[in-house]
Design a protein around this motif. Structure first.
Motif, short mmCIF file in Angstrom:
data_model
loop_
_atom_site.label_atom_id
_atom_site.label_comp_id
_atom_site.label_asym_id
_atom_site.label_seq_id
_atom_site.Cartn_x
_atom_site.Cartn_y
_atom_site.Cartn_z
N THR A 151 45.29 -2.85 33.99
CA THR A 151 45.07 -4.29 34.02
C THR A 151 44.26 -4.72 35.23
O THR A 151 43.37 -5.56 35.12
N ILE B 120 40.99 -7.55 35.50
CA ILE B 120 41.19 -8.94 35.93
C ILE B 120 40.85 -9.19 37.39
O ILE B 120 40.93 -10.32 37.86
N GLN B 121 40.46 -8.17 38.13
CA GLN B 121 40.28 -8.30 39.58
C GLN B 121 39.32 -9.41 40.00
O GLN B 121 39.52 -10.02 41.04
N HIS B 122 38.33 -9.71 39.22
CA HIS B 122 37.36 -10.75 39.59
C HIS B 122 37.74 -12.12 39.05
O HIS B 122 37.04 -13.10 39.30
N GLU B 123 38.84 -12.19 38.33
CA GLU B 123 39.25 -13.45 37.71
C GLU B 123 40.47 -14.08 38.38
O GLU B 123 40.86 -15.19 38.02
N VAL B 124 41.10 -13.38 39.31
CA VAL B 124 42.32 -13.88 39.95
C VAL B 124 42.10 -14.13 41.43
O VAL B 124 41.22 -13.54 42.05
N ARG B 125 42.89 -15.05 41.99
CA ARG B 125 42.78 -15.35 43.42
C ARG B 125 43.37 -14.23 44.26
O ARG B 125 42.85 -13.88 45.31
#
Length: 80
Positions: free
Chosen positions: A3, A7-12
């Motif tokens: 995961t 998602i690393q570039h989509e979460v704060r």
């Protein structure tokens, strides 16, 4: 492992709780789409879904077997 890269570039912020390496194995086909007939069988046929899970376990367990064996040459036997 699966995961976080997606998602690393989509979460704060992102916290990773990592297990030891014997729970990790490379899977080259990770991002491949599961074919529609297979998704149908997994969703609609419980016996196929069960067989599929057993098959995955069998495959992955064999891949990590070497990392689960005791190494007689390990220089720190007190650290198992």
């Amino acid at each position: 492992m699966q995961t976080a890269p997606a998602i690393q570039h989509e979460v704060r912020s992102l916290a990773i709780f990592q297990r030891s390496k014997h729970w990790v194995a490379p899977f080259e086909r990770f991002r491949e789409t599961v074919p529609v007939p297979i998704r149908f069988l997994i969703r609609e046929c419980p016996i196929y879904r069960d067989w599929y899970r057993v098959r995955l376990g069998w495959t992955w367990n064999d891949k990590v077997h070497g990392s689960l064996r005791k190494d007689p040459a390990w220089e720190h036997p007190e650290r198992r």
